[in-house]
Design a protein around this motif. Structure first.
Motif, PDB file in Angstrom:
ATOM      1  N   VAL A 299       0.857  -1.185   0.000  1.00  0.00           N
ATOM      2  CA  VAL A 299       0.000   0.000   0.000  1.00  0.00           C
ATOM      3  C   VAL A 299       0.892   1.234   0.000  1.00  0.00           C
ATOM      4  CG1 VAL A 299      -1.789   1.271   1.240  1.00  0.00           C
ATOM      5  CG2 VAL A 299      -1.830  -1.235   1.216  1.00  0.00           C
ATOM      6  N   VAL A 300       0.713   2.100  -0.998  1.00  0.00           N
ATOM      7  CA  VAL A 300       1.608   3.237  -1.222  1.00  0.00           C
ATOM      8  C   VAL A 300       0.987   4.501  -0.633  1.00  0.00           C
ATOM      9  CG1 VAL A 300       2.867   4.588  -2.947  1.00  0.00           C
ATOM     10  CG2 VAL A 300       2.374   2.161  -3.371  1.00  0.00           C
ATOM     11  N   ARG A 301       1.768   5.234   0.139  1.00  0.00           N
ATOM     12  CA  ARG A 301       1.301   6.495   0.719  1.00  0.00           C
ATOM     13  C   ARG A 301       2.276   7.614   0.335  1.00  0.00           C
ATOM     14  NH1 ARG A 301      -1.212   6.267   6.451  1.00  0.00           N
ATOM     15  NH2 ARG A 301      -2.921   5.633   5.068  1.00  0.00           N
ATOM     16  N   THR A 302       1.739   8.670  -0.249  1.00  0.00           N
ATOM     17  CA  THR A 302       2.522   9.821  -0.687  1.00  0.00           C
ATOM     18  C   THR A 302       2.002  11.057   0.041  1.00  0.00           C
ATOM     19  OG1 THR A 302       2.689   8.780  -2.872  1.00  0.00           O
ATOM     20  CG2 THR A 302       3.371  11.088  -2.696  1.00  0.00           C
ATOM     21  N   VAL A 303       2.895  11.815   0.650  1.00  0.00           N
ATOM     22  CA  VAL A 303       2.524  12.990   1.443  1.00  0.00           C
ATOM     23  C   VAL A 303       3.190  14.219   0.841  1.00  0.00           C
ATOM     24  CG1 VAL A 303       2.552  14.074   3.723  1.00  0.00           C
ATOM     25  CG2 VAL A 303       2.308  11.581   3.530  1.00  0.00           C
TER      26      VAL A 303
END
Length: 544
Positions: free
Chosen positions: A112-116
């Motif tokens: 699961v990819v999270r970009t902030v």
């Protein structure tokens, strides 16, 4: 402040320009992470955009982002992929490459990819998960003023991707599905789209962690960074391997979402080493069903991809995968690989560098996988060929041509095609190449014509074979220590070349270490697994 999510695909006939990258980051629309579990596969760029989407890792493109346009810098920012944008104080919608900072990670132990992204005091987070046939995207904000305009979404993608959305003052949820029945119909029965997005993200994370849990552990002395590299590499192979038929794609990108026997064979060997015997067997059975003489690469359904002729290492890597997965014991399988020709044809074939045909070192070594040859009563053709490639200082790429330069494929003569007579030559070759390495690894060889940028797969396979040489009972203690130190140094190069999320590119810029090609690539991740297991083998592992 308002959120907008634009989902559009394709490009125009004009000449757009790819938006400028943030300092120290890759260009937009080049994938840097992959989400999926061997079904629906999504590539996400460093700015949280979904830039490639396929129903299977080596399936047809549902969102198509041509690599040629990426290389030319002509990707249309208004016509590619699924692009999150934020509007501040009623201003224009800004993509993440307009942010002050962007950081990307995987949720721990998952794909699961999270970009902030940060725009001043405003923090915008994009989470992307793919599970089964579902793609879930959540865009949320914090740290800013109240939302003053409702978010909106437009979807225009190819061949059956249907999306539903749910908008809240500080959050936008998008749920897409591949197939005839889109989520608009199912969401009404199952609950709001936001609830379904939460379910897909949560179940994808839970399933990844459950899949990772039974992996064979590294030895107790393995440092934390090694464990993290190991787990990320395993999860990458999971995402890029079709869980139904074992078609292991090289990468989630136009031009790379195919099955190369050498890449897939290495993935099978790595998974078997880590305890995933069933996954390794599935990949190997897929390879055994291919017409290895028909092409260099294959679609996810096993059909050949035109344009590149069969290469000289395909049979060897398939045989090595069959040995690792336990299928080599069957003479039926051996005959199925070989057909009517033995020794395995390798002369006048293209090699892993995929140029003009020739008599190349890697093909010669792969043609003589020793256990495979022994299983049909053949001698080791790789060892016989050693003299043709062995000038004074190491092993060169082209037979009879000392000027062709040292070739990192020499490492294959240690792992996986063990040829002990060549170990001294391999050691000299790898030390010679490593002496010229960048902070991010090595090029494929001295004769490499593709520039100075280092490639991660040769760096990783060299680390694997050096780690194996360090455990060779026939090596003296001083040489073994030197081999281990160099293997660790190459792994340190790989760590510097990896993205902040831990993905290994095909290659990186030699000066800054920024990915310049497909990221992640299955091949270096497979060799990294094997190098780590060789360095920290854990209890019960045998010496070379």
């Amino acid at each position: 402040m308002a959120l907008a999510l634009l989902a559009i695909s394709g490009g125009s006939g004009t000449d757009p320009r790819t938006p400028a990258a943030l300092p120290g980051m890759p260009a937009p629309f080049l994938g840097t992470a992959v989400a999926g579990d061997g079904g629906l596969t999504a590539a996400v760029d460093a700015y949280g955009d979904v830039v490639d989407l396929r129903p299977q890792p080596a399936g047809r493109a549902l969102i198509d982002n041509p690599a040629a346009r990426q290389a030319a810098g002509t990707v249309d920012a208004e016509g590619t992929g699924i692009v999150p944008r934020v509007s501040l104080d009623g201003g224009p919608a800004l993509a993440f490459w307009r942010a002050d900072t962007v950081v990307q990670r995987y949720l721990p132990g998952t794909n699961v990819v999270r970009t902030v992204a940060r725009f001043g005091r405003v923090r915008v987070t994009v989470t992307v998960a793919a599970r089964d046939e579902w793609l879930a995207i959540r865009v949320g904000t914090s740290g800013g003023e109240a939302i003053t305009a409702a978010p909106s979404v437009g979807v225009n993608v190819e061949e059956g991707v249907r999306c539903a959305r749910q908008e809240q003052p500080d959050q936008l949820d998008l749920l897409c599905r591949v197939g005839r029945a889109g989520p608009v119909a199912t969401a009404a029965a199952a609950g709001p789209t936001g609830r379904e997005v939460s379910r897909v993200i949560g179940s994808a994370a839970k399933d990844d962690r459950r899949w990772l849990a039974p992996a064979r552990r590294l030895g107790e002395s393995a440092p934390a960074w090694a464990v993290q590299m190991y787990q990320r590499s395993l999860l990458t192979l999971r995402a890029l391997t079709d869980r139904e038929n074992g078609a292991a794609a090289a990468g989630a990108r136009d031009g790379w979402a195919y099955v190369w026997p050498r890449d897939a064979g290495a993935a099978a060997i790595a998974l078997a080493s880590a305890g995933y015997r069933s996954e390794a067997t599935l990949i190997t059975r897929f390879l055994l069903g291919l017409d290895l003489e028909g092409a260099a690469r294959f679609h996810g359904d096993g059909s050949p991809v035109p344009g590149r002729a069969a290469q000289g290492d395909a049979v060897g890597w398939t045989a090595a995968a069959a040995e690792a997965s336990g299928l080599i014991a069957s003479a039926k399988h051996a005959a199925r690989i070989l057909g009517d020709s033995y020794p395995v044809p390798w002369r006048n074939r293209a090699d892993y560098q995929e140029g003009e045909p020739g008599n190349f070192l890697g093909n010669a070594i792969a043609s003589g996988a020793p256990d495979f040859g022994a299983s049909i009563g053949a001698s080791n053709s790789g060892a016989r060929a050693g003299g043709d490639f062995a000038p004074r200082r190491g092993l060169v790429r082209r037979a009879g041509d000392p000027g062709s330069g040292l070739d990192s494929a020499a490492a294959w003569a240690v792992r996986p095609f063990a040829t002990p007579a060549l170990y001294p030559r391999v050691r000299s070759t790898l030390r010679g190449l490593a002496a010229e390495r960048t902070p991010f690894g090595i090029t494929p060889g001295e004769g490499w014509s593709g520039g100075v940028d280092p490639w991660m797969a040769p760096t990783a396979w060299s680390a694997w074979s050096l780690a194996a040489l360090a455990r060779d009972p026939g090596a003296n203690r001083r040489a073994a220590r030197s081999d281990r130190r160099l293997a660790l140094a190459l792994l340190a190069d790989l760590r510097r070349a990896a993205t902040p999320a831990g993905a290994l590119p095909e290659r990186v810029d030699a000066v800054h270490g920024i990915p310049t090609s497909t990221t992640p690539l299955a091949w270096p991740h497979a060799f990294t697994i094997l190098a780590l297991r060789e360095l920290w083998p854990g209890p019960g592992a045998a010496a070379l």
